[in-house]
Design a protein around this motif. Structure first.
Motif, short mmCIF file in Angstrom:
data_model
loop_
_atom_site.label_atom_id
_atom_site.label_comp_id
_atom_site.label_asym_id
_atom_site.label_seq_id
_atom_site.Cartn_x
_atom_site.Cartn_y
_atom_site.Cartn_z
N ARG A 73 0.85 -1.18 0.00
CA ARG A 73 0.00 0.00 0.00
C ARG A 73 0.89 1.24 0.00
N PHE A 74 0.60 2.17 -0.90
CA PHE A 74 1.42 3.37 -0.94
C PHE A 74 0.54 4.60 -1.18
N VAL A 75 1.06 5.73 -0.78
CA VAL A 75 0.39 7.03 -0.94
C VAL A 75 1.20 7.86 -1.92
N VAL A 76 0.53 8.53 -2.84
CA VAL A 76 1.17 9.47 -3.76
C VAL A 76 0.66 10.87 -3.45
N PHE A 77 1.57 11.79 -3.25
CA PHE A 77 1.12 13.18 -3.08
C PHE A 77 2.07 14.14 -3.78
N ALA A 78 1.51 15.22 -4.24
CA ALA A 78 2.29 16.23 -4.97
C ALA A 78 1.65 17.60 -4.79
N ASP A 79 2.38 18.63 -5.17
CA ASP A 79 1.84 19.99 -5.24
C ASP A 79 1.27 20.47 -3.91
N ALA A 80 2.02 20.31 -2.84
CA ALA A 80 1.57 20.83 -1.55
C ALA A 80 1.49 22.36 -1.57
N HIS A 81 2.46 22.99 -2.21
CA HIS A 81 2.50 24.45 -2.33
C HIS A 81 2.17 25.13 -0.99
N ILE A 82 3.05 24.90 -0.04
CA ILE A 82 2.86 25.42 1.32
C ILE A 82 3.15 26.92 1.34
N ASP A 83 2.26 27.67 1.95
CA ASP A 83 2.46 29.11 2.08
C ASP A 83 2.68 29.45 3.55
N TYR A 84 3.94 29.74 3.90
CA TYR A 84 4.26 30.04 5.29
C TYR A 84 3.81 31.45 5.69
N GLU A 85 3.32 32.23 4.73
CA GLU A 85 2.75 33.54 5.03
C GLU A 85 1.22 33.48 5.10
N TYR A 86 0.67 32.27 4.98
CA TYR A 86 -0.79 32.11 5.08
C TYR A 86 -1.23 32.57 6.47
N LYS A 87 -2.36 33.30 6.51
CA LYS A 87 -2.85 33.78 7.81
C LYS A 87 -4.38 33.76 7.83
N GLU A 88 -4.91 33.11 8.83
CA GLU A 88 -6.36 33.07 9.02
C GLU A 88 -6.90 34.49 9.19
N GLY A 89 -8.00 34.78 8.49
CA GLY A 89 -8.64 36.08 8.62
C GLY A 89 -8.23 37.09 7.57
N THR A 90 -7.19 36.80 6.78
CA THR A 90 -6.81 37.72 5.71
C THR A 90 -7.76 37.54 4.53
N PHE A 149 4.89 2.63 1.79
CA PHE A 149 5.82 3.69 1.40
C PHE A 149 5.03 4.84 0.79
N ILE A 150 5.71 5.95 0.60
CA ILE A 150 5.09 7.17 0.09
C ILE A 150 5.88 7.66 -1.13
N LEU A 151 5.16 8.08 -2.16
CA LEU A 151 5.77 8.72 -3.32
C LEU A 151 5.50 10.23 -3.23
N TRP A 152 6.57 11.01 -3.12
CA TRP A 152 6.45 12.46 -2.95
C TRP A 152 6.96 13.12 -4.23
N LEU A 153 6.04 13.78 -4.97
CA LEU A 153 6.35 14.26 -6.31
C LEU A 153 6.66 15.75 -6.40
N GLY A 154 7.00 16.37 -5.26
CA GLY A 154 7.53 17.72 -5.29
C GLY A 154 6.51 18.83 -5.42
N ASP A 155 6.99 20.02 -5.80
CA ASP A 155 6.21 21.26 -5.85
C ASP A 155 5.76 21.64 -4.44
N ASN A 156 6.72 21.98 -3.62
CA ASN A 156 6.45 22.24 -2.21
C ASN A 156 6.28 23.71 -1.89
N THR A 157 6.95 24.57 -2.63
CA THR A 157 6.88 26.00 -2.34
C THR A 157 5.64 26.63 -2.97
N GLY A 158 5.32 27.86 -2.55
CA GLY A 158 4.09 28.50 -2.98
C GLY A 158 4.09 28.98 -4.43
N HIS A 159 2.91 29.47 -4.87
CA HIS A 159 2.76 29.97 -6.24
C HIS A 159 3.17 31.43 -6.39
N ASN A 160 3.62 32.06 -5.34
CA ASN A 160 4.06 33.45 -5.40
C ASN A 160 5.45 33.53 -6.03
#
Length: 293
Positions: A73-90, A149-160
């Motif tokens: 059994r494996f998990v595939v994930f990609a395109d997390a695009h984490i935004d460390y400037e994300y803020k609730e209420g903006t 195991f997990i397959l991690w396909l990148g695209d971790n940084t934001g779209h900015n």
């Protein structure tokens, strides 16, 4: 203006340098201008390449299917695009491509009558992923799904992309790697690869110098617990690796998409088999008896 200036600062240099290198390089400009007959320039053909690779393909033999096969059994994930400037209420609606974030320049781009706000875990809007949501995903995968195991396909940084810089790229890769490795930190627990957003600027990777070697060096260091020494060496050199999953006959092949990215301006100079990745991949596949792509 702020966004356009950021894009200009990141992209104009590579675009101009590589456009000039393609049109006016010493090897081919004489031929292109009609003053020389050599070297003979041949356009790449994916059809011809495929025909050559498959020319010695053996007859297809259907494998005998085990009625009680072992399962993984494996998990595939990609395109997390984490935004460390994300803020609730903006504001979740704005005139930038990415909203829901802290940015002094967003104050002048608020849409008229915008009422939707960023929630704690996200918003159905032009927003990247809140870190807390990504951390919840990691917890769910490692503690509830518990894949082999997990397959991690990148695209971790934001779209900015107009604000991208080295520290943004490294932060998202390092953060995700360390958090996964708390529960999934052994050899073969994770098979990661880079995404097109790992290039700086986005989609770009210089295959003709060591300008972007920091991407390969740092990602290899972050991923050491998951990769064999041989895979680490290969990834540090070309961003690719081939590795047997422990205790099985399953081989996982990771490819560096940046060196084959059609939007990579550094390939304008010469896009023929950069880093010899296609030659490397052909050699890896030729060793295998059964392939699923």
């Amino acid at each position: 203006k702020y966004m356009c200036e950021g894009v200009e600062n990141l992209y104009v240099g590579p675009v101009l340098r590589n456009l000039v290198a393609r049109v006016f390089n010493a090897e081919t400009s004489c031929v292109k201008l009609g003053f020389c007959k050599y070297p003979i320039l041949v356009k790449d053909s994916d059809v011809e390449y495929t025909r050559r690779v498959l020319s010695d393909k053996p007859p297809v033999k259907r494998p005998i299917v085990d009625p009680n096969p072992s399962k993984l059994r494996f998990v595939v994930f990609a395109d997390a695009h984490i935004d460390y400037e994300y803020k609730e209420g903006t504001d979740a609606v704005c005139k930038f491509p990415v909203c829901c974030r802290i940015n002094e320049h967003l104050s002048d781009t608020k849409e008229d009558k915008a009422t939707e706000k960023a929630g704690k875990y996200g918003a159905v809007a032009k927003c990247d992923l809140a870190p807390i949501t990504f951390y919840s995903f990691i917890d769910f995968v490692t503690n509830t799904l518990k894949p082999d195991f997990i397959l991690w396909l990148g695209d971790n940084t934001g779209h900015n992309v107009w604000e991208h810089e080295k520290k943004n790229h490294l932060r998202s890769m390092k953060d995700a790697s360390e958090r996964f490795q708390v529960k999934y930190g052994k050899l073969g627990d994770m098979y990661p690869v880079l995404g097109n957003h790992e290039g700086l600027p986005c989609d770009n990777f210089d295959v003709y110098s060591n300008k972007h070697q920091w991407i390969l060096d740092n990602s290899t260091d972050f991923w050491k617990p998951w990769l064999t020494p041989e895979s680490q060496k290969s990834h540090r050199e070309i961003g690719c690796y081939s590795q047997l999953h422990p205790g099985t006959s399953l081989r996982v092949i990771g490819i560096n998409p940046l060196v084959l990215d059609t939007m990579n301006e550094y390939l304008w100079k010469n896009s023929t088999n950069p880093y010899h990745v296609l030659t490397w991949l052909e050699a890896q596949l030729s060793k295998l008896s059964l392939i699923h792509i």
